[in-house]
Design a protein around this motif. Structure first.
Motif, short mmCIF file in Angstrom:
data_model
loop_
_atom_site.label_atom_id
_atom_site.label_comp_id
_atom_site.label_asym_id
_atom_site.label_seq_id
_atom_site.Cartn_x
_atom_site.Cartn_y
_atom_site.Cartn_z
N LYS A 109 -59.74 40.20 63.24
CA LYS A 109 -61.23 40.08 63.42
C LYS A 109 -62.09 39.84 62.29
N GLN A 111 -56.94 45.01 66.72
CA GLN A 111 -57.55 43.71 66.31
C GLN A 111 -58.59 43.46 65.44
N CYS A 169 -65.98 32.62 64.52
CA CYS A 169 -66.60 33.55 65.47
C CYS A 169 -68.11 32.87 65.80
N LEU A 198 -69.22 44.78 63.66
CA LEU A 198 -67.77 44.87 64.29
C LEU A 198 -67.60 46.31 65.09
N LEU A 213 -70.12 42.46 67.68
CA LEU A 213 -68.83 41.96 68.10
C LEU A 213 -68.09 43.16 68.59
N CYS A 240 -64.14 44.99 69.73
CA CYS A 240 -62.71 44.78 69.71
C CYS A 240 -62.03 46.11 69.65
N VAL A 250 -64.92 39.86 72.30
CA VAL A 250 -63.65 39.47 71.63
C VAL A 250 -62.43 39.81 72.56
N GLU A 289 -61.30 36.50 60.37
CA GLU A 289 -61.85 35.47 61.13
C GLU A 289 -63.34 35.29 60.81
#
Length: 128
Positions: A109, A105, A118, A31, A99, A101, A126, A112
């Motif tokens: 995330k 967020q 996802c 992320l 990913l 973001c 995102v 999630e």
């Protein structure tokens, strides 16, 4: 978005991916939190590393004989295109998933992802 991966970290990451992810059937999600509006790997091809401007200014001033008290890093900051190519390689060779973001967020995330969400496109955007 700060980017600085020394070669030793890249070697460590490659070894982890080779030995751990592939052999254990694990999918690694990375992320990437950023406030630069980057929402996908494709965006990185256009992304301008904000540290590059400072690096160039310091180098210019050193050439003029000024700002000698400010150390110039041995290498310039990573360009967006270089970073994007490395990420695409990691996606293709190791199945890593990147990913993107905004920091606000990130918590949602992570939740999630832990709940199994996802499952969208490999270069998931995102949305804010």
């Amino acid at each position: 978005m700060g980017v600085s991966l020394p070669k030793s970290n890249l070697i460590f990451l490659k070894n982890c991916l080779d030995k751990w992810v592939h052999f254990n059937g694990v999918q690694l999600h990375i992320l990437v939190e950023n406030e630069d509006g980057v929402t996908s790997i494709d965006d990185l091809y256009q992304w301008q590393n904000p540290r590059l401007h400072r690096y160039n200014k310091i180098r210019y001033m050193h050439n003029l004989g000024k700002w000698q008290h400010i150390a110039l890093p041995k290498r310039p900051p990573t360009k967006g295109e270089t970073l994007a190519k490395a990420m695409v390689t990691m996606e293709k060779e190791y199945g890593v998933r990147f990913l993107f973001c905004h920091p606000d967020q990130a918590g949602a995330k992570v939740v999630e992802l832990l709940e199994g969400g996802c499952d969208d496109d490999r270069r998931a955007k995102v949305a804010g």
